[in-house]
Design a protein around this motif. Structure first.
Motif, PDB file in Angstrom:
ATOM      1  N   ARG A  97       0.948  -1.117  -4.439  1.00 43.62           N
ATOM      2  CA  ARG A  97       0.993   0.112  -3.645  1.00 43.62           C
ATOM      3  C   ARG A  97       1.173   1.339  -4.552  1.00 43.62           C
ATOM      4  N   TRP A  98       2.022   1.180  -5.564  1.00 48.87           N
ATOM      5  CA  TRP A  98       2.267   2.289  -6.498  1.00 48.87           C
ATOM      6  C   TRP A  98       0.993   2.660  -7.265  1.00 48.87           C
ATOM      7  N   CYS A  99       0.153   1.650  -7.541  1.00 49.04           N
ATOM      8  CA  CYS A  99      -1.110   1.884  -8.257  1.00 49.04           C
ATOM      9  C   CYS A  99      -2.247   2.288  -7.315  1.00 49.04           C
ATOM     10  N   GLY A 100      -1.973   2.390  -6.027  1.00 51.98           N
ATOM     11  CA  GLY A 100      -2.986   2.837  -5.085  1.00 51.98           C
ATOM     12  C   GLY A 100      -3.891   1.756  -4.537  1.00 51.98           C
ATOM     13  N   VAL A 101      -3.572   0.484  -4.756  1.00 51.35           N
ATOM     14  CA  VAL A 101      -4.397  -0.617  -4.262  1.00 51.35           C
ATOM     15  C   VAL A 101      -4.004  -0.934  -2.822  1.00 51.35           C
ATOM     16  N   LYS A 102      -4.992  -1.178  -1.975  1.00 46.96           N
ATOM     17  CA  LYS A 102      -4.721  -1.486  -0.573  1.00 46.96           C
ATOM     18  C   LYS A 102      -4.330  -2.951  -0.424  1.00 46.96           C
ATOM     19  N   VAL A 103      -3.181  -3.203   0.198  1.00 41.53           N
ATOM     20  CA  VAL A 103      -2.695  -4.565   0.420  1.00 41.53           C
ATOM     21  C   VAL A 103      -3.024  -4.961   1.854  1.00 41.53           C
ATOM     22  N   LEU A 104      -3.754  -6.080   1.991  1.00 41.78           N
ATOM     23  CA  LEU A 104      -4.160  -6.554   3.310  1.00 41.78           C
ATOM     24  C   LEU A 104      -3.130  -7.494   3.940  1.00 41.78           C
ATOM     25  N   ARG A 105      -2.533  -8.357   3.116  1.00 42.62           N
ATOM     26  CA  ARG A 105      -1.583  -9.338   3.674  1.00 42.62           C
ATOM     27  C   ARG A 105      -0.493  -9.650   2.660  1.00 42.62           C
ATOM     28  N   PHE A 106       0.739  -9.784   3.166  1.00 43.89           N
ATOM     29  CA  PHE A 106       1.883 -10.282   2.395  1.00 43.89           C
ATOM     30  C   PHE A 106       2.331 -11.554   3.093  1.00 43.89           C
ATOM     31  N   SER A 107       2.168 -12.706   2.427  1.00 40.64           N
ATOM     32  CA  SER A 107       2.472 -13.987   3.076  1.00 40.64           C
ATOM     33  C   SER A 107       3.574 -14.728   2.336  1.00 40.64           C
ATOM     34  N   VAL A 108       4.555 -15.187   3.108  1.00 40.91           N
ATOM     35  CA  VAL A 108       5.546 -16.139   2.593  1.00 40.91           C
ATOM     36  C   VAL A 108       5.085 -17.513   3.050  1.00 40.91           C
ATOM     37  N   GLY A 109       4.719 -18.355   2.093  1.00 36.62           N
ATOM     38  CA  GLY A 109       4.115 -19.636   2.411  1.00 36.62           C
ATOM     39  C   GLY A 109       2.615 -19.593   2.181  1.00 36.62           C
ATOM     40  N   MET A 110       2.019 -20.770   2.152  1.00 37.62           N
ATOM     41  CA  MET A 110       0.588 -20.893   1.916  1.00 37.62           C
ATOM     42  C   MET A 110      -0.068 -21.554   3.138  1.00 37.62           C
ATOM     43  N   GLY A 111      -1.414 -21.528   3.154  1.00 34.79           N
ATOM     44  CA  GLY A 111      -2.128 -22.210   4.230  1.00 34.79           C
ATOM     45  C   GLY A 111      -2.255 -21.368   5.479  1.00 34.79           C
ATOM     46  N   LYS A 112      -2.279 -22.040   6.625  1.00 36.77           N
ATOM     47  CA  LYS A 112      -2.514 -21.389   7.904  1.00 36.77           C
ATOM     48  C   LYS A 112      -1.355 -20.472   8.273  1.00 36.77           C
ATOM     49  N   VAL A 113      -1.700 -19.265   8.717  1.00 37.00           N
ATOM     50  CA  VAL A 113      -0.687 -18.302   9.162  1.00 37.00           C
ATOM     51  C   VAL A 113      -0.146 -18.744  10.521  1.00 37.00           C
ATOM     52  N   VAL A 114       1.180 -18.856  10.634  1.00 37.89           N
ATOM     53  CA  VAL A 114       1.795 -19.268  11.891  1.00 37.89           C
ATOM     54  C   VAL A 114       2.430 -18.088  12.628  1.00 37.89           C
ATOM     55  N   PHE A 115       2.726 -17.017  11.906  1.00 37.53           N
ATOM     56  CA  PHE A 115       3.269 -15.816  12.533  1.00 37.53           C
ATOM     57  C   PHE A 115       2.924 -14.622  11.661  1.00 37.53           C
ATOM     58  N   SER A 116       2.550 -13.514  12.281  1.00 38.92           N
ATOM     59  CA  SER A 116       2.237 -12.316  11.495  1.00 38.92           C
ATOM     60  C   SER A 116       2.450 -11.067  12.336  1.00 38.92           C
ATOM     61  N   LYS A 167      -2.363 -10.539  -0.648  1.00 40.53           N
ATOM     62  CA  LYS A 167      -3.821 -10.410  -0.579  1.00 40.53           C
ATOM     63  C   LYS A 167      -4.189  -8.937  -0.593  1.00 40.53           C
ATOM     64  N   MET A 168      -4.921  -8.536  -1.638  1.00 42.12           N
ATOM     65  CA  MET A 168      -5.314  -7.139  -1.784  1.00 42.12           C
ATOM     66  C   MET A 168      -6.789  -6.974  -1.471  1.00 42.12           C
ATOM     67  N   LEU A 169      -7.210  -5.758  -1.275  1.00 38.36           N
ATOM     68  CA  LEU A 169      -8.637  -5.459  -1.108  1.00 38.36           C
ATOM     69  C   LEU A 169      -9.325  -5.793  -2.424  1.00 38.36           C
ATOM     70  N   ASP A 170     -10.203  -6.805  -2.405  1.00 37.11           N
ATOM     71  CA  ASP A 170     -10.758  -7.352  -3.642  1.00 37.11           C
ATOM     72  C   ASP A 170     -12.217  -7.724  -3.412  1.00 37.11           C
ATOM     73  N   ALA A 171     -13.117  -7.143  -4.197  1.00 36.11           N
ATOM     74  CA  ALA A 171     -14.553  -7.392  -4.052  1.00 36.11           C
ATOM     75  C   ALA A 171     -14.924  -8.840  -4.310  1.00 36.11           C
ATOM     76  N   ARG A 172     -14.085  -9.573  -5.030  1.00 36.69           N
ATOM     77  CA  ARG A 172     -14.380 -10.976  -5.319  1.00 36.69           C
ATOM     78  C   ARG A 172     -14.107 -11.871  -4.119  1.00 36.69           C
ATOM     79  N   GLU A 173     -13.373 -11.354  -3.133  1.00 37.17           N
ATOM     80  CA  GLU A 173     -12.969 -12.177  -2.001  1.00 37.17           C
ATOM     81  C   GLU A 173     -13.460 -11.644  -0.652  1.00 37.17           C
ATOM     82  N   GLN A 174     -13.790 -10.356  -0.565  1.00 36.52           N
ATOM     83  CA  GLN A 174     -14.205  -9.781   0.711  1.00 36.52           C
ATOM     84  C   GLN A 174     -15.528  -9.033   0.568  1.00 36.52           C
ATOM     85  N   ASP A 175     -16.240  -8.947   1.673  1.00 32.21           N
ATOM     86  CA  ASP A 175     -17.454  -8.149   1.740  1.00 32.21           C
ATOM     87  C   ASP A 175     -17.047  -6.698   1.997  1.00 32.21           C
ATOM     88  N   LEU A 176     -17.407  -5.813   1.068  1.00 32.22           N
ATOM     89  CA  LEU A 176     -16.957  -4.427   1.155  1.00 32.22           C
ATOM     90  C   LEU A 176     -17.984  -3.500   1.789  1.00 32.22           C
TER      91      LEU A 176
END
Length: 455
Positions: A30-49, A71-80
């Motif tokens: 956030r300090w560097c100006g990058v957009k954060v899409l998700r902060f997850s505690v745990g891996m795999g399927k999201v059970v609560f958000s 999970k940040m906004l990343d061209a390697r993982e999302q269609d921009l």
């Protein structure tokens, strides 16, 4: 109930370490100006958000509790395609290499910062710990050969002041790993003037320790142990073997079957190892000598027999409450975190060249066991455990293994040196290799955990 306490202690510690690590990535992103899409505690399927903040960052709990991610906004993982220009500027790969370096490094650094905060708090509060006074030294040991006999208070090791037993053990471990001698400054009782002490310096060689010694009680191999109080009996249980034999509160035990008793711990060990066997005890009662015989009754635990005479034997060593001023506590905490990190790296290096066994690698079962044990001892022990695990997590994540933070930092370092990013093909191969290394390490850790349980 103990199993449940262990699980709770383990998952609380794990949750704290994961959240702190990922918060490091999140805050610097956030300090560097990058957009954060998700902060997850745990891996795999999201059970609560839940989405929070101007960027509508998704804060989530996922099904598998071992780990977490940002999970940040990343061209390697999302269609921009279709994103507005202001969001494209906040995409991770469009940032300078130094910003990317800072974001990745922030996770491990947050773990080190947590350890510093915990240690500083404990040092400021004051930690009651055993002093660095030595127990009676056995003959034919390295400590005996250099003139240590027991009762000495170690005040410095190689010029560095020590007050606590943990400090003494830590400094000797560091020197033992490097096979360097230890110069011990000690205060010992003055035989010519009872009640006074004399200062002395002895040099203890540590190069005689082998790999297996370092993995076990290396201090015991040297002949060094923590001093315990004299074998003076406390409360005597009614109708127990001690009372029936005529022992009384305040009796000091000097000999058992003609052999000297050096302290309360030695007396307890003798009794426990003699179920159903008569023991001739010589001691002092109100300044007068006495001799009597007591037979420990047989007790059974985990299919093993041991003796008990049902008498209290105080074994608490000489304690010191070490507290520091806030600024000094922070400095001491930083040094402790640095020393622990360096020692961890050295141990890993020794494993790679075969000087230290891979049996020292521990997995989730052993960590959970330690979490439960320290939590049952008390909050200070539990917080100390969390601090050390946080340091280990920070060091492990900085290893130059693809998939880990250290692997990404290696990529960015190469980018700085070559002027261009690592190719996708090389990155894919490295990722697969990194996964293989991590799976191997996890298999070794779990195998070691199972072997510890079996033995």
């Amino acid at each position: 109930m103990t199993f449940i306490q262990t699980l709770i202690a383990f998952f609380v510690a794990l949750g704290v370490l994961i959240v702190v690590h990922e918060l490091g990535h999140y805050w610097v992103a956030r300090w560097c100006g990058v957009k954060v899409l998700r902060f997850s505690v745990g891996m795999g399927k999201v059970v609560f958000s839940r989405r929070i903040g101007p960027d509508q960052t998704e804060w989530a709990l996922s099904a598998l509790p071992f780990g977490g991610y940002v999970k940040m906004l990343d061209a390697r993982e999302q269609d921009l395609k279709g994103l507005p220009p202001e969001d494209l500027k906040r995409e991770f790969t469009r940032q300078s290499v130094w910003k990317r370096f800072a974001i990745v490094a922030a996770g491990p650094l947050a773990n080190f910062l947590l350890a510093i905060i915990v240690f500083a708090g404990l040092y400021s509060y004051g930690i009651p710990e055993p002093s660095s006074r030595l127990r009676t030294v056995a003959e034919n040991t390295a400590a005996y050969q250099v003139g240590l006999r027991g009762g000495e208070l170690v005040t410095a090791v190689n010029g560095e002041s020590v007050r606590l037993w943990t400090d003494l053990r830590w400094k000797l471990l560091e020197l033992a790993i490097e096979r360097q001698p230890a110069s011990l400054e000690v205060e010992r009782p003055n035989p010519s003037q009872p009640g006074s002490t004399v200062r002395d310096t002895v040099t203890l060689r540590l190069d005689g320790l082998n790999t297996s010694d370092l993995e076990s009680d290396f201090l015991g191999k040297l002949g060094i142990d923590l001093a315990r109080p004299r074998a003076v009996l406390g409360k005597i249980v009614d109708d127990g073997p001690a009372m029936r034999a005529g022992l009384k509160e305040g009796d000091e035990i000097l000999q058992v079957n003609g052999k000297p008793v050096i302290d309360g711990l030695a007396f307890v060990e003798t009794v426990r190892s003699s179920p159903g066997k008569p023991l001739e005890i010589a001691g002092l009662r109100s300044g007068r000598e006495f001799v009597l015989t007591v037979t420990p009754e047989v007790q059974t635990k985990n299919d093993r027999n041991f003796g008990m005479i049902k008498a209290e034997v105080p074994m608490t060593p000489e304690m010191i409450t070490a507290s520091e001023a806030p600024l000094a506590a922070v400095g001491k905490a930083v040094k402790k975190t640095w020393d622990s990190s360096v020692l961890t790296v050295k141990m890993l290096g020794k494993m790679l060249i075969g000087e230290v066994s891979w049996k020292n690698i521990t997995g989730p079962i052993t960590i959970a066991d330690y979490a439960g044990q320290t939590a049952r001892i008390g909050i200070i022990s539990y917080l100390t455990f969390i601090a050390f695990i946080s340091i280990s997590l920070g060091v492990m994540n900085l290893l130059p293994i693809p998939v880990l933070d250290g692997g990404h930092l290696l990529y960015y370092s190469l980018e700085v040196l070559t002027g261009r990013p690592v190719s996708e093909r090389v990155g894919e191969i490295a990722q697969r290799a990194g996964v293989g290394i991590l799976m191997t390490l996890m298999a070794v850790a779990v195998f070691n955990d199972i072997m510890r349980l079996m033995t």
